[in-house]
Design a protein around this motif. Structure first.
Motif, PDB file in Angstrom:
ATOM      1  N   TYR A  92      -4.532   2.712  -0.899  1.00 34.11           N
ATOM      2  CA  TYR A  92      -4.174   3.614   0.275  1.00 34.11           C
ATOM      3  C   TYR A  92      -5.098   4.429   0.472  1.00 34.11           C
ATOM      4  O   TYR A  92      -5.028   4.878   1.813  1.00 34.11           O
ATOM      5  CB  TYR A  92      -2.859   4.512  -0.370  1.00 34.11           C
ATOM      6  CG  TYR A  92      -2.431   5.422   0.391  1.00 34.11           C
ATOM      7  CD1 TYR A  92      -1.212   5.143   1.441  1.00 34.11           C
ATOM      8  CD2 TYR A  92      -2.573   6.841   0.485  1.00 34.11           C
ATOM      9  CE1 TYR A  92      -0.834   6.063   2.071  1.00 34.11           C
ATOM     10  CE2 TYR A  92      -2.069   7.578   1.175  1.00 34.11           C
ATOM     11  CZ  TYR A  92      -1.021   7.483   1.844  1.00 34.11           C
ATOM     12  OH  TYR A  92      -0.482   8.358   2.779  1.00 34.11           O
TER      13      TYR A  92
ATOM     14  N   VAL B 126       0.747  -1.205  -0.001  1.00 31.37           N
ATOM     15  CA  VAL B 126      -0.011   0.012  -0.002  1.00 31.37           C
ATOM     16  C   VAL B 126       0.768   1.215  -0.069  1.00 31.37           C
ATOM     17  O   VAL B 126       0.377   2.274  -0.370  1.00 31.37           O
ATOM     18  CB  VAL B 126      -0.978  -0.023   1.268  1.00 31.37           C
ATOM     19  CG1 VAL B 126      -0.027   0.307   2.508  1.00 31.37           C
ATOM     20  CG2 VAL B 126      -2.052   0.806   0.927  1.00 31.37           C
ATOM     21  N   LEU B 127       2.296   1.136   0.372  1.00 28.77           N
ATOM     22  CA  LEU B 127       2.970   2.065   0.229  1.00 28.77           C
ATOM     23  C   LEU B 127       3.958   1.923  -0.895  1.00 28.77           C
ATOM     24  O   LEU B 127       5.183   2.734  -0.935  1.00 28.77           O
ATOM     25  CB  LEU B 127       3.885   2.517   1.525  1.00 28.77           C
ATOM     26  CG  LEU B 127       2.967   2.779   2.632  1.00 28.77           C
ATOM     27  CD1 LEU B 127       3.846   3.131   4.063  1.00 28.77           C
ATOM     28  CD2 LEU B 127       2.057   3.913   2.236  1.00 28.77           C
TER      29      LEU B 127
END
Length: 454
Positions: free
Chosen positions: A242, A215-216
């Motif tokens: 995100y 997600v990053l």
């Protein structure tokens, strides 16, 4: 419903959000505010304190069991110990409850007796707050905005070179995604260190437990086709994840429940970094205020969802300037926030700009120089531990002298050079009943809390 009734009629709760971008002084602000509410000898501007209507103040466990407690005692010891130092900065959400026993004023005050008002202080990184603007942007819109800013920043040179060597239409290779995300994160951190404010997504700067997760692991890409299984398709999917799994839960669990807000701004740091940093700060502050739900609260809003009634924009580190320049710093803050404040005021919220120092680290002095008196501040330099007297430069009386070149994209100030020194906290000797020394913290507390303590 029962909780809303209790808060409205018996033991009201003020939920105060404290945020700001990196190095704005959130931890110091909360620590000094709580210390000065516990020992109110330096709070003449808070009417409930100066009149003696605050009879007692005490810390209690915060109501949210899943939110870490703000480590007030450790931070206060860092600021007031024999070898004072600045505490660690905010890296995640934390909370603290301070309960005040207050004698109401008015005709019936002698009949009603004292009541308890709870102050729940919620500390969260301003970098996360900027992410709320992403909720209204698609991946392509965010990419276009982010790349446009990056092209104007020297800090993005390496990232843009990596991006130019990447084809978003090619099949996803996780190594490519990680390399591009790492290069993008390095650029964001460098830009923040050099004084830029708008560096989203915020969790790339303060990842916490999400560091290294998919997600990053995304980055902006130029618009183009996104075939199934391509890098661009996966980047867009992770961007949406995100928003859904990081940004929305933060808004729902913390931000949407706040009814008073402090936004701390290191305006002096931005001015020192140059016109582009000032313009970036102006846009970031507008984005932050756009994330709030300004307006007045009622009984139903405690049930249906709260609105931010009062917003204080505080230019921190006022102790780095002689007091004669504080009105100019406040005027610059008001000019930076003019457009955003007008929207909040129209919605029914009350806003104010102020120059403060939550912990005063300097003293003032005046020395003759070139046939005239020069106003200085003296403190202990953070880097060397030595005492030094310092003149940072004269802020302009007209804020437009800063904002105009900033809006035009000037690379440097033409007729001035603004310097910023980093001072260590001064060693303190506190008398019984006194909190740490400050500048206008009592006036800030009166604006934010005074009506609830009446």
């Amino acid at each position: 419903m029962g909780s809303a009734l209790s808060e409205t009629f018996f033991e009201p709760v003020i939920r105060l959000g404290v945020t700001g971008l990196s190095r704005a002084g959130k931890t110091v602000f909360i620590t000094s505010l709580v210390a000065n509410l516990l020992d109110r000898g330096r709070m003449p501007g808070l009417q409930a304190a100066s009149s003696g209507r605050i009879q007692a103040a005490f810390l209690q466990p915060q109501p949210d069991d899943t939110v870490p407690r703000f480590d007030f005692e450790t931070h206060l010891a860092a600021l007031t110990g024999t070898a004072p130092h600045w505490p660690d900065s905010t890296r995640a959400v934390s909370e603290l409850r301070l309960s005040l026993r207050v004698q109401p004023k008015g005709l019936l005050s002698g009949l009603s007796g004292p009541r308890t008002v709870h102050l729940d202080i919620v500390d969260y990184p301003g970098e996360w707050l900027l992410d709320l603007a992403l909720l209204d942007q698609t991946y392509d819109e965010w990419s276009a905005d982010t790349l446009a800013r990056a092209e104007a920043r020297a800090q993005a040179k390496a990232f843009l070179a990596d991006l130019a060597a990447t084809n978003g239409n090619e099949k996803l290779a996780e190594s490519t995604a990680q390399r591009l995300a790492h290069s993008f994160t390095t650029y964001l951190n460098t830009a923040r260190e050099d004084g830029f404010s708008d560096c989203t997504p915020g969790r790339f700067l303060l990842p916490g437990e999400l560091e290294g997760s998919p997600v990053l692991t995304f980055a902006p890409l130029p618009m183009g086709d996104a075939p199934r299984g391509s890098l661009r398709r996966e980047m867009a999917r992770r961007y949406e994840a995100y928003k859904a799994q990081v940004v929305k839960p933060f808004f729902r669990n913390h931000f949407a429940r706040i009814d008073r807000q402090v936004v701390l701004v290191d305006a002096l740091g931005a001015i020192h970094s140059g016109p582009q940093a000032v313009e970036d700060l102006r846009r970031a502050m507008a984005g932050i205020l756009g994330a709030f739900r300004p307006g007045r609260n009622s009984f139903l809003s405690a049930i249906m969802g709260r609105r931010v009634e009062k917003i204080l924009f505080a230019a921190t580190k006022a102790d780095h300037l002689h007091h004669t320049q504080h009105p100019r710093l406040t005027a610059i803050m008001e000019a930076l926030l003019r457009d955003a404040r007008d929207r909040a005021d129209f919605a029914g919220a009350t806003t104010q700009a102020m120059a403060i120092a939550a912990l005063r680290a300097t003293v003032e002095e005046t020395r003759p120089h070139d046939g005239k008196d020069l106003d200085l501040v003296r403190g202990t330099l953070l880097a060397t531990g030595k005492q030094a007297a310092f003149h940072p430069g004269e802020l302009p009386e007209d804020p437009g002298h800063l904002l105009a070149p900033a809006r035009k994209g000037a690379e440097a100030w033409l007729d001035a050079d603004y310097e910023v020194m980093r001072f260590a906290p001064a060693q303190l000797i506190l008398k019984p009943g006194e909190g740490p020394p400050h500048i206008r913290l009592d006036r800030a507390a009166e604006f934010l809390l005074g009506d609830k303590l009446a």
